[in-house]
Design a protein around this motif. Structure first.
Motif, PDB file in Angstrom:
ATOM      1  N   ILE A 163       0.857  -1.191   0.000  1.00 28.21           N
ATOM      2  CA  ILE A 163       0.000   0.000   0.000  1.00 28.21           C
ATOM      3  C   ILE A 163       0.893   1.241   0.000  1.00 28.21           C
ATOM      4  N   PRO A 164       0.769   2.111  -1.005  1.00 24.95           N
ATOM      5  CA  PRO A 164       1.631   3.287  -1.064  1.00 24.95           C
ATOM      6  C   PRO A 164       1.142   4.388  -0.132  1.00 24.95           C
ATOM      7  N   ASN A 165       1.988   5.377   0.013  1.00 26.24           N
ATOM      8  CA  ASN A 165       1.622   6.542   0.819  1.00 26.24           C
ATOM      9  C   ASN A 165       1.114   7.686  -0.054  1.00 26.24           C
ATOM     10  N   ASP A 166       0.668   7.347  -1.278  1.00 25.76           N
ATOM     11  CA  ASP A 166       0.227   8.382  -2.198  1.00 25.76           C
ATOM     12  C   ASP A 166      -1.091   9.003  -1.739  1.00 25.76           C
ATOM     13  N   VAL A 167      -1.398  10.121  -2.356  1.00 22.73           N
ATOM     14  CA  VAL A 167      -2.715  10.732  -2.168  1.00 22.73           C
ATOM     15  C   VAL A 167      -3.536  10.444  -3.410  1.00 22.73           C
ATOM     16  N   TYR A 168      -4.843  10.457  -3.255  1.00 21.04           N
ATOM     17  CA  TYR A 168      -5.754  10.073  -4.332  1.00 21.04           C
ATOM     18  C   TYR A 168      -6.758  11.191  -4.579  1.00 21.04           C
ATOM     19  N   TYR A 169      -7.231  11.212  -5.845  1.00 13.72           N
ATOM     20  CA  TYR A 169      -8.317  12.092  -6.228  1.00 13.72           C
ATOM     21  C   TYR A 169      -9.409  11.214  -6.834  1.00 13.72           C
ATOM     22  N   VAL A 170     -10.662  11.551  -6.564  1.00 16.34           N
ATOM     23  CA  VAL A 170     -11.788  10.790  -7.115  1.00 16.34           C
ATOM     24  C   VAL A 170     -12.808  11.753  -7.702  1.00 16.34           C
ATOM     25  N   VAL A 171     -13.652  11.220  -8.596  1.00 13.52           N
ATOM     26  CA  VAL A 171     -14.712  12.009  -9.205  1.00 13.52           C
ATOM     27  C   VAL A 171     -16.035  11.661  -8.522  1.00 13.52           C
ATOM     28  N   ILE A 172     -16.623  12.635  -7.834  1.00  8.60           N
ATOM     29  CA  ILE A 172     -17.900  12.453  -7.151  1.00  8.60           C
ATOM     30  C   ILE A 172     -18.854  13.505  -7.674  1.00  8.60           C
ATOM     31  N   ASN A 173     -19.996  13.045  -8.194  1.00 10.67           N
ATOM     32  CA  ASN A 173     -20.988  13.960  -8.782  1.00 10.67           C
ATOM     33  C   ASN A 173     -20.360  14.840  -9.867  1.00 10.67           C
ATOM     34  N   ARG A 174     -19.492  14.199 -10.681  1.00  7.75           N
ATOM     35  CA  ARG A 174     -18.842  14.857 -11.803  1.00  7.75           C
ATOM     36  C   ARG A 174     -17.911  16.005 -11.383  1.00  7.75           C
ATOM     37  N   GLN A 175     -17.518  15.977 -10.124  1.00 12.32           N
ATOM     38  CA  GLN A 175     -16.573  16.965  -9.631  1.00 12.32           C
ATOM     39  C   GLN A 175     -15.370  16.262  -9.022  1.00 12.32           C
ATOM     40  N   GLN A 176     -14.176  16.824  -9.251  1.00 12.69           N
ATOM     41  CA  GLN A 176     -12.969  16.258  -8.660  1.00 12.69           C
ATOM     42  C   GLN A 176     -12.950  16.538  -7.162  1.00 12.69           C
ATOM     43  N   GLN A 177     -12.687  15.517  -6.380  1.00 15.26           N
ATOM     44  CA  GLN A 177     -12.591  15.655  -4.930  1.00 15.26           C
ATOM     45  C   GLN A 177     -11.243  15.107  -4.480  1.00 15.26           C
ATOM     46  N   GLY A 178     -10.675  15.700  -3.457  1.00 13.00           N
ATOM     47  CA  GLY A 178      -9.385  15.244  -2.954  1.00 13.00           C
ATOM     48  C   GLY A 178      -8.492  16.419  -2.652  1.00 13.00           C
ATOM     49  N   PRO A 179      -7.248  16.160  -2.246  1.00 10.92           N
ATOM     50  CA  PRO A 179      -6.654  14.818  -2.167  1.00 10.92           C
ATOM     51  C   PRO A 179      -7.089  14.030  -0.931  1.00 10.92           C
ATOM     52  N   PHE A 180      -7.127  12.672  -1.061  1.00 17.09           N
ATOM     53  CA  PHE A 180      -7.488  11.776   0.025  1.00 17.09           C
ATOM     54  C   PHE A 180      -6.357  10.789   0.265  1.00 17.09           C
ATOM     55  N   SER A 181      -6.234  10.375   1.503  1.00 20.21           N
ATOM     56  CA  SER A 181      -5.278   9.319   1.821  1.00 20.21           C
ATOM     57  C   SER A 181      -5.881   7.966   1.466  1.00 20.21           C
ATOM     58  N   TYR A 182      -5.060   6.937   1.513  1.00 22.00           N
ATOM     59  CA  TYR A 182      -5.540   5.587   1.235  1.00 22.00           C
ATOM     60  C   TYR A 182      -6.641   5.202   2.220  1.00 22.00           C
ATOM     61  N   GLU A 183      -6.436   5.510   3.491  1.00 19.11           N
ATOM     62  CA  GLU A 183      -7.423   5.157   4.516  1.00 19.11           C
ATOM     63  C   GLU A 183      -8.745   5.875   4.277  1.00 19.11           C
ATOM     64  N   ARG A 184      -8.660   7.143   3.817  1.00 19.26           N
ATOM     65  CA  ARG A 184      -9.881   7.902   3.569  1.00 19.26           C
ATOM     66  C   ARG A 184     -10.665   7.291   2.407  1.00 19.26           C
ATOM     67  N   ILE A 185      -9.960   6.815   1.357  1.00 16.96           N
ATOM     68  CA  ILE A 185     -10.641   6.168   0.234  1.00 16.96           C
ATOM     69  C   ILE A 185     -11.381   4.918   0.726  1.00 16.96           C
ATOM     70  N   ILE A 186     -10.741   4.115   1.590  1.00 17.59           N
ATOM     71  CA  ILE A 186     -11.384   2.924   2.146  1.00 17.59           C
ATOM     72  C   ILE A 186     -12.649   3.307   2.896  1.00 17.59           C
ATOM     73  N   SER A 187     -12.565   4.410   3.678  1.00 11.98           N
ATOM     74  CA  SER A 187     -13.727   4.866   4.450  1.00 11.98           C
ATOM     75  C   SER A 187     -14.866   5.277   3.534  1.00 11.98           C
ATOM     76  N   LEU A 188     -14.512   5.980   2.422  1.00 14.63           N
ATOM     77  CA  LEU A 188     -15.540   6.420   1.473  1.00 14.63           C
ATOM     78  C   LEU A 188     -16.190   5.227   0.785  1.00 14.63           C
ATOM     79  N   ILE A 189     -15.390   4.176   0.570  1.00 15.06           N
ATOM     80  CA  ILE A 189     -15.958   2.972  -0.042  1.00 15.06           C
ATOM     81  C   ILE A 189     -16.953   2.305   0.912  1.00 15.06           C
ATOM     82  N   LYS A 190     -16.534   2.244   2.158  1.00 12.08           N
ATOM     83  CA  LYS A 190     -17.389   1.568   3.142  1.00 12.08           C
ATOM     84  C   LYS A 190     -18.697   2.304   3.372  1.00 12.08           C
TER      85      LYS A 190
END
Length: 360
Positions: free
Chosen positions: A294-321
């Motif tokens: 698991i890298p220490n990178d930051v992530y960006y995601v598209v939510i409601n056609r808008q770019q959101q972020g940056p998020f950590s790996y743990e935050r992405i997992i939380s958003l998935i859950k």
């Protein structure tokens, strides 16, 4: 008018040629030529006898050419009329020159048109007094160094423009580097100018280019400096590494764009011609047996056609859950050439994303 018994002249500062004010003299008069001078007797526009520094008692023996013109008898103190000209032969090293307007030249390294100025100092002396009198002085009663400089100014600047331009082309030197070779260029300029001066009885004894420069606030100069800095950067890190570095910068800026659209991102990458090349340069491979660490990178995601972020790996997992993002949500992290669904990230399939994507 009384006859002149002593003929001499002390040159003043800047003076080169002086015509003695009286022409009435007699045999037996004294002619005194100061150090650094040459004297001439002139009659009916013809230069006759010449004298170097020293003292002379005038007689038919030391002015033979003049004696022939005025038919002077031998002996006695016979009066006669003749002009006496004194020419200073000393070195004059304080002459200055400079370009009145910039010379527009193309920098040979960076192909940018730039305005170039130059200035310096030079010295000269009269090397052939007879030729100098004949070609430059004529019937003028005096002649100084300022007048001589004005005569040669156009020639000097014309030749220097040509010399500097040829130097750029011949040596492929940038204007930002040329001041390192001023001594060499000065010597070359002196050799180039000497034949022109010699044809008038003048010798260039010193020629210095003090500076070849450009106005610092000129837009073309600013562009030139940017080009030099870019070339230096590419030389240090290597061309391929520099292109990769620039591609990363473009991707990161695109990800930080508030609009965050995939089209804007791709346009930014293609605008620098980097995106496709980056895909070839970066070969990210993953093992099919086990996910990578698991890298220490930051992530960006598209939510409601808008770019959101940056998020950590743990935050992405939380958003998935919590259902904020799902299997088909587009994501991006540094190093990726494009946005991809989260299911294609090697670090996320093990998190329980077993929901199928939306029907197309």
């Amino acid at each position: 008018m009384a006859l002149i018994n002593i003929v001499k002249h002390e040159h003043q500062l800047g003076e080169i040629v002086y015509k003695f004010p009286s022409c009435d003299m007699a045999l037996g008069s004294q002619l005194i030529v100061e150090p650094g001078q040459t004297a001439f007797f002139v009659k009916r526009g013809k230069i006759c006898d010449q004298f170097s520094e020293g003292g002379y008692t005038l007689s038919t023996y030391n002015i033979p050419l003049l004696s022939q013109l005025v038919n002077l008898p031998f002996g006695g103190e016979t009066p006669f009329q003749a002009e006496v000209w004194f020419v200073s032969m000393i070195n004059r090293l304080e002459m200055r020159w400079g370009t009145e307007t910039p010379i527009l030249l193309e920098d040979p390294k960076y192909k940018i048109l730039i305005p170039v100025r130059a200035y310096g100092q030079y010295g000269f002396k009269v090397s052939d007094a007879r030729l100098f009198l004949t070609k430059l002085v004529g019937n003028m009663s005096s002649f100084d160094d300022k007048l001589l400089a004005s005569y040669f100014r156009g020639l000097l600047l014309n030749r220097l423009t040509d010399i500097i331009s040829k130097r750029f082309v011949k040596e492929n030197e940038s204007i930002l580097e040329i001041n390192c070779n001023l001594a060499e260029i000065s010597k070359e300029a002196q050799e180039e100018l000497q034949p022109y001066y010699s044809s008038f009885g003048v010798e260039v004894v010193l020629f210095n280019i003090i500076s070849i420069n450009v106005p610092e606030d000129d837009p073309s100069v600013m562009e030139l400096k940017k080009a030099k800095n870019l070339a230096a950067r590419m030389k240090i890190v290597g061309k391929e590494n520099y292109q990769m570095e620039r591609s990363f910068d473009v991707l990161e800026k695109a990800a930080e764009n508030e609009n965050g659209s995939g089209a804007a991102f791709i346009q930014a990458g293609l605008g620098l011609g980097a995106s496709l090349q980056l895909g070839k340069q970066l070969s990210f491979t993953t093992s099919t047996d086990a996910p990578p660490p698991i890298p220490n990178d930051v992530y960006y995601v598209v939510i409601n056609r808008q770019q959101q972020g940056p998020f950590s790996y743990e935050r992405i997992i939380s958003l998935i859950k919590d259902g904020t993002v799902d299997y088909a949500t587009l994501g991006w992290k540094r190093g990726m050439p494009n946005w991809k669904p989260l299911c294609e990230f090697p670090e996320f399939p093990s998190t329980g994303l077993n929901v199928p994507p939306p029907l197309p």
